[in-house]
Design a protein around this motif. Structure first.
Motif, PDB file in Angstrom:
ATOM      1  N   ASN A 203      31.906  29.115  43.653  1.00 22.42           N
ATOM      2  CA  ASN A 203      32.547  29.698  44.830  1.00 22.42           C
ATOM      3  C   ASN A 203      33.789  30.478  44.406  1.00 22.42           C
ATOM      4  OD1 ASN A 203      33.113  30.321  47.452  1.00 22.42           O
ATOM      5  ND2 ASN A 203      33.038  28.218  48.197  1.00 22.42           N
ATOM      6  N   PRO A 204      33.622  31.590  43.649  1.00 23.60           N
ATOM      7  CA  PRO A 204      34.776  32.330  43.123  1.00 23.60           C
ATOM      8  C   PRO A 204      35.634  32.971  44.199  1.00 23.60           C
ATOM      9  CG  PRO A 204      32.766  33.580  42.796  1.00 23.60           C
ATOM     10  CD  PRO A 204      32.348  32.218  43.279  1.00 23.60           C
ATOM     11  N   GLY A 205      35.099  33.115  45.422  1.00 24.90           N
ATOM     12  CA  GLY A 205      35.867  33.739  46.494  1.00 24.90           C
ATOM     13  C   GLY A 205      37.158  33.005  46.785  1.00 24.90           C
ATOM     14  N   ILE A 206      37.151  31.671  46.674  1.00 25.18           N
ATOM     15  CA  ILE A 206      38.371  30.888  46.915  1.00 25.18           C
ATOM     16  C   ILE A 206      39.447  31.277  45.913  1.00 25.18           C
ATOM     17  CG2 ILE A 206      39.364  28.573  46.799  1.00 25.18           C
ATOM     18  CD1 ILE A 206      36.777  27.495  47.970  1.00 25.18           C
ATOM     19  N   SER A 207      39.061  31.416  44.644  1.00 21.57           N
ATOM     20  CA  SER A 207      40.030  31.770  43.614  1.00 21.57           C
ATOM     21  C   SER A 207      40.561  33.192  43.803  1.00 21.57           C
ATOM     22  CB  SER A 207      39.400  31.640  42.223  1.00 21.57           C
ATOM     23  OG  SER A 207      40.300  32.080  41.234  1.00 21.57           O
ATOM     24  N   ILE A 208      39.664  34.136  44.104  1.00 19.09           N
ATOM     25  CA  ILE A 208      40.101  35.523  44.282  1.00 19.09           C
ATOM     26  C   ILE A 208      41.067  35.626  45.461  1.00 19.09           C
ATOM     27  CG2 ILE A 208      39.327  37.852  44.882  1.00 19.09           C
ATOM     28  CD1 ILE A 208      36.767  37.276  43.313  1.00 19.09           C
ATOM     29  N   GLY A 209      40.738  34.947  46.565  1.00 17.88           N
ATOM     30  CA  GLY A 209      41.646  34.942  47.701  1.00 17.88           C
ATOM     31  C   GLY A 209      42.969  34.279  47.349  1.00 17.88           C
TER      32      GLY A 209
END
Length: 308
Positions: free
Chosen positions: A58-64
């Motif tokens: 779930n890389p979206g959490i890190s990018i956000g």
């Protein structure tokens, strides 16, 4: 998630304090090296969140988290510093140069929004990730090479402390940071799944505040000790580390599965804040109204991108 964020913030700060002692004991005496090391230390929460978000798919959490953390650092931390202690005579070629690099590295990911690259998004994200890591290596090299000035000491009395005790504190602190980061990512993923909220927004609006609390606590303390340039160097260096090293690793090692619409809405806020910071630094001062302006932009960011 709230409990995990509180533990993450607290033990991140304690880890940073212990690592400061470790730096003193190592005998490092270059301000540029201090900037680099301190900024990487304050990015420990973002790094651990990134690692677990990648492992969890779930890389979206890190990018956000990375984008939101950078906006919090400039909008809230710099804004509060300017209000508490108006920044005068802060002209520094060193700070202006690394802000230039920060602005450029923040603009690089915008390429992902170009239709030509969107057709092969995974390959493009890997390429952008590699470019960002190269920018980080280059910037660290240039800072270390060009800025060799006496180090004025981060914490007095550190040399009187036992190396083993300091090392144990570092290991314990970082270990708790890693564990709490794991729970933050797990909790954020579940919240996003239950409420149908894009993970990148959870990362930018909630997780980012928790991972940025070490910068807030450390830099406010630095300003109270009269070390304004150290605080600004940490903020800019931490943002640079987030946008180049950490984001580069995320893009390089995992497929970009985030909502590009939200992604491209986040980046303009970051670019505007970075440009304003560069403007104030180049002028050599930041008045109280400048700090209020940065905080207002951050509030607008939080209010504009509403979570369904």
């Amino acid at each position: 998630m709230a409990i995990s964020l509180a533990i993450l913030a607290r033990f991140s700060y304690l880890s940073i304090v212990s690592i400061e002692d470790l730096i003193e004991l190592s005998g490092l005496n270059e301000a540029a090296a201090g900037f680099i090391i301190l900024s990487i230390m304050t990015s420990i929460p973002e790094m651990t969140v990134a690692a677990f978000s990648i492992l969890q798919g779930n890389p979206g959490i890190s990018i956000g988290d990375l984008l939101g953390s950078n906006m919090f650092n400039i909008g809230v931390v710099v804004g509060l510093i300017a209000i508490v202690s108006p920044l005068k005579k802060i002209r520094s070629d060193f700070l202006v140069e690394i802000t230039d690099i920060l602005f450029f590295s923040s603009a690089v990911p915008l390429v992902l929004a170009v239709p030509f690259f969107s057709a092969s998004l995974e390959a493009a994200s890997h390429l952008i990730g590699a470019i960002l890591i190269i920018i980080f290596i280059f910037s660290v090299y240039m800072m270390a090479k060009a800025r060799k000035v006496p180090h004025d000491g981060l914490r007095e009395g550190a040399k009187s402390k036992d190396r083993r005790i300091v090392l144990i504190k570092v290991i314990v602190g970082v270990s708790i940071v890693v564990v709490s980061s794991r729970f933050v990512v797990w909790s954020a993923s579940n919240i996003a799944a239950i409420l149908g909220i894009p993970p990148i927004l959870i990362g930018a609006k909630i997780v980012a505040i928790g991972t940025s609390l070490p910068e807030l606590a450390l830099d406010m303390a630095a300003v109270r000790r009269g070390r304004i340039n150290l605080a600004l160097g940490d903020i800019i260096g931490s943002n640079l580390t987030n946008m180049t090293l950490v984001l580069g690793i995320v893009l390089l090692t995992s497929p970009l599965t985030v909502n590009l619409t939200v992604f491209t809405e986040l980046l303009p806020f970051l670019l505007i804040m970075t440009l304003l910071l560069w403007r104030f630094l180049s002028k050599g001062q930041m008045p109280v109204w400048g700090g209020i302006l940065l905080i207002m932009i951050y509030i607008i960011f939080q209010a504009t991108l509403t979570m369904p």
